[in-house]
Each structure stands twice: as structure tokens, then as C-alpha cells.
Design an enzyme around this catalytic site. Structure first.
Site, PDB file in Angstrom:
ATOM      1  N   SER A 200      28.806   2.526   2.713  1.00  0.00           N
ATOM      2  CA  SER A 200      29.857   3.510   2.446  1.00  0.00           C
ATOM      3  C   SER A 200      29.598   4.783   3.251  1.00  0.00           C
ATOM      4  O   SER A 200      28.491   5.019   3.735  1.00  0.00           O
ATOM      5  CB  SER A 200      29.885   3.825   0.955  1.00  0.00           C
ATOM      6  OG  SER A 200      30.005   2.635   0.203  1.00  0.00           O
TER       7      SER A 200
HETATM    8  N1  SAH Z   1      26.447   0.474  -2.130  1.00  0.00           N
HETATM    9  C1  SAH Z   1      26.487  -0.081  -0.811  1.00  0.00           C
HETATM   10  C2  SAH Z   1      27.888  -0.242  -0.279  1.00  0.00           C
HETATM   11  C3  SAH Z   1      28.580  -1.359  -0.933  1.00  0.00           C
HETATM   12  S1  SAH Z   1      30.045  -1.977  -0.178  1.00  0.00           S
HETATM   13  C4  SAH Z   1      25.623   0.679   0.161  1.00  0.00           C
HETATM   14  O1  SAH Z   1      25.018   1.683  -0.230  1.00  0.00           O
HETATM   15  O2  SAH Z   1      25.507   0.268   1.322  1.00  0.00           O
HETATM   16  C5  SAH Z   1      30.509  -3.072  -1.491  1.00  0.00           C
HETATM   17  C6  SAH Z   1      29.630  -4.282  -1.662  1.00  0.00           C
HETATM   18  O3  SAH Z   1      30.055  -4.969  -2.827  1.00  0.00           O
HETATM   19  C7  SAH Z   1      29.693  -5.282  -0.523  1.00  0.00           C
HETATM   20  O4  SAH Z   1      28.394  -5.510  -0.043  1.00  0.00           O
HETATM   21  C8  SAH Z   1      30.253  -6.556  -1.178  1.00  0.00           C
HETATM   22  O5  SAH Z   1      29.722  -7.761  -0.643  1.00  0.00           O
HETATM   23  C9  SAH Z   1      29.806  -6.338  -2.617  1.00  0.00           C
HETATM   24  N2  SAH Z   1      30.553  -7.102  -3.634  1.00  0.00           N
HETATM   25  C10 SAH Z   1      31.874  -7.433  -3.638  1.00  0.00           C
HETATM   26  N3  SAH Z   1      32.163  -8.117  -4.751  1.00  0.00           N
HETATM   27  C11 SAH Z   1      31.016  -8.208  -5.489  1.00  0.00           C
HETATM   28  C12 SAH Z   1      30.672  -8.794  -6.742  1.00  0.00           C
HETATM   29  N4  SAH Z   1      31.572  -9.436  -7.503  1.00  0.00           N
HETATM   30  N5  SAH Z   1      29.388  -8.678  -7.173  1.00  0.00           N
HETATM   31  C13 SAH Z   1      28.455  -8.032  -6.429  1.00  0.00           C
HETATM   32  N6  SAH Z   1      28.716  -7.477  -5.225  1.00  0.00           N
HETATM   33  C14 SAH Z   1      29.977  -7.544  -4.762  1.00  0.00           C
END
Ligand code: SAH
Length: 250
Positions: A78
Site C-alpha cells: 500500500s
Molecule cells: N498490508 C500489505 C498490503 C496488502 S494488499 C502491505 O503492507 O504490503 C492486500 C493483500 O490482501 C494482498 O496481498 C492480497 O493477496 C491479500 N488478500 C486478498 N484477499 C485475502 C483474503 N481473503 N485473506 C487474506 N489475504 C487476502
């Protein structure tokens, strides 16, 4: 990701000291914008090297205000301002047991680990195996005690519940009920929640001592969607749409 202009991939050129300079400037900027107030969150943002959580072809852009692509089907690290945007209203602090849904790069988990300290706990759940492996590699150097779970974050991580704070870093149509269950009394959860118009609204949920919840809408945001694995039960708002599609195809 739609809505964001991703810079072109290129071989990294910036030095460690250039990154350190970018990091300090970014923290000053977040303070000046009123997004960053907590001394612990500030210290964490100054300490964790965001460039180490970004794939090499995007490393030079580590402190730019854009989400950057990560290994996996739909994962991004993000924007830098996302972390105080989530952690300040959460009131993330020393000693908290913290659950993150969507590990992505592992950067958010590393920042949280700096904030909660040795007495706290960070658990992070990621759905995508490639993204999970990328985060594990990034966290290996300094954050081995962050508990990384591969699975559907919809279910949280009951084995380590209750949590004082929960951050869902992907947009959901409803706050998954198991996560509210796993929140401690007095705990807070933050998530981008998709409203009836399709807008994502950053929402803060507080669980009161009697188990009831208070919801506050903070601002409009734009994050990747919380996905459900094939075969998982649909969310309550997705269910009627799925029924409509089936009805329409008959
Ligand atoms: N917090 C992260 C950014 C996350 S982006 C950082 O600091 O880099 C959102 C993430 O959520 C992605 O990696 C995606 O694969 C994950 N995601 C999507 N659906 C999900 C689910 N049901 N359970 C766990 N992770 C999920």
C-alpha cells in the site's frame, strides 16, 4: 491497480542513504499533513526500510505515494500514507496483540511489530501463496517472530485470539463476522468497506465491553479486494448478486 498510476519497472539505482533521506522526508510530510501523531508509529516508520519490502524493479519508488505491485495474483504494497492512516485511528500501541489481514509485502506487519514491541504480538494472514512467500522472505531478516499464516483472512486466526487491534488491508463488502468475534473487549478493527454505491469507506469498528459494536466512517479509500477462495461461502451482499446472475442465465 485501477485508479492508481503505477510507475514503470526499472533496475534500481538509488543508494541506501538516498532511501534514508526519502524515508525521513516522507515521515516529516506525513506529520505535516496531520496523518502521523503517535511517537511510536513515527519511530517505526523511521526505522523500517520500506525499500526492503518492494520488488527490485520498483525499489527506487519505495517512498512514492503509490501502491506497488508484488508477486502474486492481486497484491500490492500500500502507499506509504496508508500505514498511519490505519494505525493512528486504531491507536496501535505497545503490548497490543495485532492481527493483519492481507500480509502483502510484510511491511505493514514489520511496522506494527515495531509499534507493539516485544510484549505484543503480530499475526498476519495472506491468501496468496506467492505473496505469502515474498513476505516471509522480507521479514526473515529482522522480524522472525511475526506469525505468518497462509489462508483466507475472512476466518482470522482463532488460535491466537483475542486481538486488541485488527487491520484488514483489502476492501471487503462486509466486515467478516469471525474477525469481530476475535476482537478483544474494548478492541478496535479498521477496514475499507464497500458501500452500496461501490465506494470504499475506511471504517473503524470498536467493540464495547458489553460486546456491542460502534462503527465510524473515516474517509474514502482505494484498496485491492478481499478475495474468497473458490468454494468459500459468499458474503451476505455478494449472495443476492450471485443469485441474480444465476436467475438471469436461466
Ligand atoms: N498490508 C500489505 C498490503 C496488502 S494488499 C502491505 O503492507 O504490503 C492486500 C493483500 O490482501 C494482498 O496481498 C492480497 O493477496 C491479500 N488478500 C486478498 N484477499 C485475502 C483474503 N481473503 N485473506 C487474506 N489475504 C487476502
Amino acid at each position: 491497480m485501477a485508479g492508481w498510476r503505477i510507475p514503470p519497472p526499472r533496475a534500481p539505482t538509488r543508494t541506501g542513504s538516498a532511501h534514508a533521506h526519502d524515508r525521513e522526508r516522507k515521515v516529516r510530510e506525513l506529520e505535516a499533513d496531520g496523518l502521523l501523531c503517535s511517537p511510536r508509529i513515527k519511530a517505526a516508520l523511521l526505522k523500517v526500510k520500506r525499500e526492503d519490502f518492494v520488488p527490485p524493479e520498483y525499489r527506487d519508488y519505495a517512498y512514492e505515494e503509490v501502491p506497488l505491485p508484488l508477486p502474486g495474483a492481486a497484491a500490492t504494497i500500500s502507499c506509504p500514507h496508508s500505514y498511519p492512516l490505519f494505525y493512528e485511528p486504531l491507536g496501535l500501541d505497545l503490548g497490543h496483540r495485532f492481527l493483519e489481514i492481507g500480509t502483502g509485502s510484510g511491511y505493514g506487519a514489520a511496522v506494527a511489530r515495531e509499534v507493539v514491541g516485544n510484549a505484543g504480538l503480530v499475526v498476519s494472514v495472506e491468501l496468496d501463496p506467492l505473496t505469502h512467500a515474498f513476505a516471509r522472505g522480507n521479514l526473515e531478516a529482522g522480524y522472525r517472530d511475526v506469525v505468518l499464516v497462509l489462508g483466507d483472512g475472512w476466518h482470522g486466526h482463532a488460535a491466537a485470539a483475542p486481538f486488541d487491534r485488527i487491520a484488514i488491508t483489502a476492501a471487503c463488502e462486509e466486515i467478516p463476522p469471525p474477525l469481530v468475534d476475535q476482537l478483544a473487549s474494548g478492541g478496535r478493527l479498521i477496514a475499507p468497506v464497500v458501500d452500496a454505491q461501490g465506494r470504499q469507506v475506511l471504517t473503524l469498528l470498536t467493540k464495547r465491553a458489553d460486546g456491542s459494536t460502534l462503527r465510524e466512517e473515516l474517509c474514502e479509500v482505494l484498496y485491492v479486494a478481499l478475495r474468497r477462495p473458490a468454494g468459500a461461502a459468499p458474503t451476505s451482499r455478494a449472495a443476492p448478486a450471485a443469485r441474480q446472475r444465476r436467475a438471469g442465465s436461466r
